[in-house]
Scaffold this motif. Structure first.
Motif, PDB file in Angstrom:
ATOM      1  N   TRP A 114       0.529   0.730   8.056  1.00 35.75           N
ATOM      2  CA  TRP A 114      -0.782   0.663   7.433  1.00 35.75           C
ATOM      3  C   TRP A 114      -1.640   1.866   7.786  1.00 35.75           C
ATOM      4  CZ3 TRP A 114      -5.474   0.615   9.875  1.00 35.75           C
ATOM      5  CH2 TRP A 114      -5.485   0.387  11.258  1.00 35.75           C
ATOM      6  N   GLU A 115      -1.438   2.414   8.994  1.00 38.28           N
ATOM      7  CA  GLU A 115      -2.242   3.569   9.392  1.00 38.28           C
ATOM      8  C   GLU A 115      -2.013   4.773   8.491  1.00 38.28           C
ATOM      9  OE1 GLU A 115      -0.118   1.918  11.283  1.00 38.28           O
ATOM     10  OE2 GLU A 115      -0.880   1.567  13.316  1.00 38.28           O
ATOM     11  N   ASP A 116      -0.835   4.847   7.880  1.00 37.68           N
ATOM     12  CA  ASP A 116      -0.523   5.968   6.992  1.00 37.68           C
ATOM     13  C   ASP A 116      -1.019   5.741   5.571  1.00 37.68           C
ATOM     14  OD1 ASP A 116       0.780   7.041   9.171  1.00 37.68           O
ATOM     15  OD2 ASP A 116       2.799   6.471   8.496  1.00 37.68           O
ATOM     16  N   CYS A 117      -1.574   4.565   5.321  1.00 33.49           N
ATOM     17  CA  CYS A 117      -1.935   4.195   3.949  1.00 33.49           C
ATOM     18  C   CYS A 117      -3.435   4.029   3.724  1.00 33.49           C
ATOM     19  CB  CYS A 117      -1.245   2.881   3.561  1.00 33.49           C
ATOM     20  SG  CYS A 117       0.547   2.897   3.687  1.00 33.49           S
ATOM     21  N   CYS A 118      -4.225   4.060   4.780  1.00 30.42           N
ATOM     22  CA  CYS A 118      -5.640   3.704   4.668  1.00 30.42           C
ATOM     23  C   CYS A 118      -6.563   4.798   5.197  1.00 30.42           C
ATOM     24  CB  CYS A 118      -5.920   2.418   5.433  1.00 30.42           C
ATOM     25  SG  CYS A 118      -4.965   1.004   4.885  1.00 30.42           S
ATOM     26  N   LEU A 119      -7.750   4.802   4.648  1.00 27.43           N
ATOM     27  CA  LEU A 119      -8.845   5.639   5.135  1.00 27.43           C
ATOM     28  C   LEU A 119     -10.036   4.740   5.383  1.00 27.43           C
ATOM     29  CD1 LEU A 119      -8.573   8.601   2.608  1.00 27.43           C
ATOM     30  CD2 LEU A 119      -8.157   8.776   5.060  1.00 27.43           C
TER      31      LEU A 119
ATOM     32  N   ALA B 106      -7.726   1.842   0.406  1.00 26.63           N
ATOM     33  CA  ALA B 106      -6.296   2.065   0.200  1.00 26.63           C
ATOM     34  C   ALA B 106      -5.990   1.914  -1.284  1.00 26.63           C
ATOM     35  CB  ALA B 106      -5.471   1.081   1.022  1.00 26.63           C
ATOM     36  N   ARG B 107      -4.815   2.373  -1.667  1.00 27.09           N
ATOM     37  CA  ARG B 107      -4.374   2.181  -3.046  1.00 27.09           C
ATOM     38  C   ARG B 107      -2.971   1.603  -3.027  1.00 27.09           C
ATOM     39  NH1 ARG B 107      -2.842   8.245  -5.338  1.00 27.09           N
ATOM     40  NH2 ARG B 107      -1.843   9.019  -3.432  1.00 27.09           N
ATOM     41  N   ARG B 108      -2.665   0.886  -4.066  1.00 21.72           N
ATOM     42  CA  ARG B 108      -1.360   0.243  -4.107  1.00 21.72           C
ATOM     43  C   ARG B 108      -0.285   1.226  -4.558  1.00 21.72           C
ATOM     44  NH1 ARG B 108      -0.392  -4.480  -8.011  1.00 21.72           N
ATOM     45  NH2 ARG B 108       1.708  -3.929  -7.361  1.00 21.72           N
ATOM     46  N   GLY B 109       0.922   0.976  -4.117  1.00 22.40           N
ATOM     47  CA  GLY B 109       2.050   1.751  -4.578  1.00 22.40           C
ATOM     48  C   GLY B 109       2.774   1.004  -5.682  1.00 22.40           C
ATOM     49  N   PHE B 110       3.485   1.729  -6.509  1.00 18.83           N
ATOM     50  CA  PHE B 110       4.217   1.121  -7.619  1.00 18.83           C
ATOM     51  C   PHE B 110       5.674   1.559  -7.532  1.00 18.83           C
ATOM     52  CE2 PHE B 110      -0.181   1.372  -8.992  1.00 18.83           C
ATOM     53  CZ  PHE B 110      -0.393   0.103  -9.500  1.00 18.83           C
ATOM     54  N   TRP B 111       6.541   0.563  -7.499  1.00 19.36           N
ATOM     55  CA  TRP B 111       7.975   0.849  -7.401  1.00 19.36           C
ATOM     56  C   TRP B 111       8.723   0.303  -8.611  1.00 19.36           C
ATOM     57  CZ3 TRP B 111       4.795  -0.985  -3.627  1.00 19.36           C
ATOM     58  CH2 TRP B 111       4.543  -0.114  -2.556  1.00 19.36           C
ATOM     59  N   ALA B 112       7.976  -0.044  -9.629  1.00 15.35           N
ATOM     60  CA  ALA B 112       8.579  -0.559 -10.860  1.00 15.35           C
ATOM     61  C   ALA B 112       7.848   0.058 -12.046  1.00 15.35           C
ATOM     62  CB  ALA B 112       8.496  -2.091 -10.899  1.00 15.35           C
TER      63      ALA B 112
ATOM     64  N   LEU C 151       0.810  -1.206   0.000  1.00 13.39           N
ATOM     65  CA  LEU C 151       0.000   0.000   0.000  1.00 13.39           C
ATOM     66  C   LEU C 151       0.850   1.266   0.000  1.00 13.39           C
ATOM     67  CD1 LEU C 151      -2.674  -1.125   2.618  1.00 13.39           C
ATOM     68  CD2 LEU C 151      -2.709  -1.397   0.118  1.00 13.39           C
ATOM     69  N   ALA C 152       0.339   2.263  -0.714  1.00 14.73           N
ATOM     70  CA  ALA C 152       1.023   3.548  -0.803  1.00 14.73           C
ATOM     71  C   ALA C 152       0.540   4.465   0.310  1.00 14.73           C
ATOM     72  CB  ALA C 152       0.753   4.196  -2.159  1.00 14.73           C
ATOM     73  N   PRO C 153       1.424   5.292   0.862  1.00 21.48           N
ATOM     74  CA  PRO C 153       0.999   6.228   1.904  1.00 21.48           C
ATOM     75  C   PRO C 153       0.055   7.275   1.341  1.00 21.48           C
ATOM     76  CG  PRO C 153       3.229   6.692   1.225  1.00 21.48           C
ATOM     77  CD  PRO C 153       2.849   5.411   0.559  1.00 21.48           C
ATOM     78  N   LEU C 154      -0.800   7.808   2.212  1.00 17.47           N
ATOM     79  CA  LEU C 154      -1.748   8.825   1.785  1.00 17.47           C
ATOM     80  C   LEU C 154      -1.048  10.112   1.391  1.00 17.47           C
ATOM     81  CD1 LEU C 154      -4.415   8.278   4.586  1.00 17.47           C
ATOM     82  CD2 LEU C 154      -4.470   7.406   2.235  1.00 17.47           C
ATOM     83  N   ARG C 155       0.062  10.389   2.032  1.00 14.49           N
ATOM     84  CA  ARG C 155       0.808  11.614   1.747  1.00 14.49           C
ATOM     85  C   ARG C 155       2.287  11.280   1.609  1.00 14.49           C
ATOM     86  NH1 ARG C 155      -2.769  12.087   5.661  1.00 14.49           N
ATOM     87  NH2 ARG C 155      -4.536  13.532   5.402  1.00 14.49           N
ATOM     88  N   GLY C 156       2.909  11.904   0.628  1.00 18.09           N
ATOM     89  CA  GLY C 156       4.331  11.693   0.446  1.00 18.09           C
ATOM     90  C   GLY C 156       4.648  10.461  -0.376  1.00 18.09           C
ATOM     91  N   ALA C 157       5.925  10.286  -0.644  1.00 18.24           N
ATOM     92  CA  ALA C 157       6.380   9.161  -1.460  1.00 18.24           C
ATOM     93  C   ALA C 157       6.450   7.893  -0.613  1.00 18.24           C
ATOM     94  CB  ALA C 157       7.754   9.463  -2.045  1.00 18.24           C
TER      95      ALA C 157
END
Length: 240
Positions: A167-172, A211-217, A152-158
């Motif tokens: 997880w608390e920083d990634c979900c609503l 939540a939304r997924r993060g992409f590192w590739a 999961l991607a954080p709600l704010r920042g990279a």
């Protein structure tokens, strides 16, 4: 000496004269004898073609967006459809087919399910993640999900390079998103243990997390910009 009966029986017997038929008459004669066989074969072929096309997904509208629900038990189908329709109203047509289609894919991974069913759901979820099919996740237990997949991607920042964002920083929570909590989704009716259970769709969704997924590739979902815009619309005015 032949009996009178035999003389009478064979008195006018002559070989039956062969008659010739025109091509049209031969076709009509063939059809009279084989029409039901042809009809049965046509029905069988139609059913077979429909099965193959369904398996290949031909004729079904391709989804513009896919949302992954991950929980112990599947949501009622009517709840899933209500979410799909509500989210589609906030989105745009990505593939240019003239309609907005949102698919809510359910992964019921609860340990109380039959082990085979739970394993199948987990396998399908891993395939979803690997193929970048879903951008938005609707989670029953975001803590376990983030611990297991670090996706999961954080709600704010990279996002952290190693995907270790808490997880608390990634979900609503669903109820913290006005655009979602304010939807009139109607009610559901399910048969459970020989009794009918009814309730509001919103009540089932209120305890879930978005939540939304993060992409590192380089690999990403099919329509990343439109998916990001949909995320912004769903979470507009939300507080953690």
């Amino acid at each position: 000496m032949a009996s009178e009966y035999l003389k009478w029986k064979y008195r006018d017997v002559r070989p039956e004269k062969q008659t010739s038929m025109t091509p049209r008459e031969r076709r009509r004669n063939w059809w009279d004898y084989h029409k039901w066989h042809v009809a049965a074969g046509a029905v069988g072929l139609f059913v077979l073609v429909r099965i193959v096309l369904t398996m290949l997904g031909v004729g079904k509208a391709e989804p513009d967006y896919q949302i992954a629900y991950v929980g112990a038990y599947a949501l009622p189908q009517s709840t899933a459809e209500a979410v799909e329709q509500a989210v589609a109203a906030m989105a745009e047509d990505c593939n240019g087919d003239g309609q907005v289609v949102v698919s809510l894919r359910q992964y019921a991974t609860g340990s109380e399910l039959q082990p085979e069913a739970a394993m199948a759901a987990i396998t399908a979820l891993v395939a979803d993640i690997s193929e970048c099919e879903s951008y938005i996740f609707l989670l029953e237990d975001p803590e376990d999900f983030q611990r297991d997949f670090q996706l999961l991607a954080p709600l704010r920042g990279a996002p952290a390079p190693d995907g270790t964002d808490p997880w608390e920083d990634c979900c609503l929570s669903w109820s913290a998103c006005p655009a979602l909590a304010g939807l009139d989704l109607g009610t559901y009716e399910e048969l459970a243990v020989d009794q009918t259970v009814t309730g509001r769709h919103q009540d089932l969704l209120a305890g879930l997390y978005l939540a939304r997924r993060g992409f590192w590739a380089e690999k990403n979902v099919a329509y990343p910009e439109a998916s990001a815009q949909l995320w912004a619309a769903l979470t507009q005015g939300a507080g953690a």
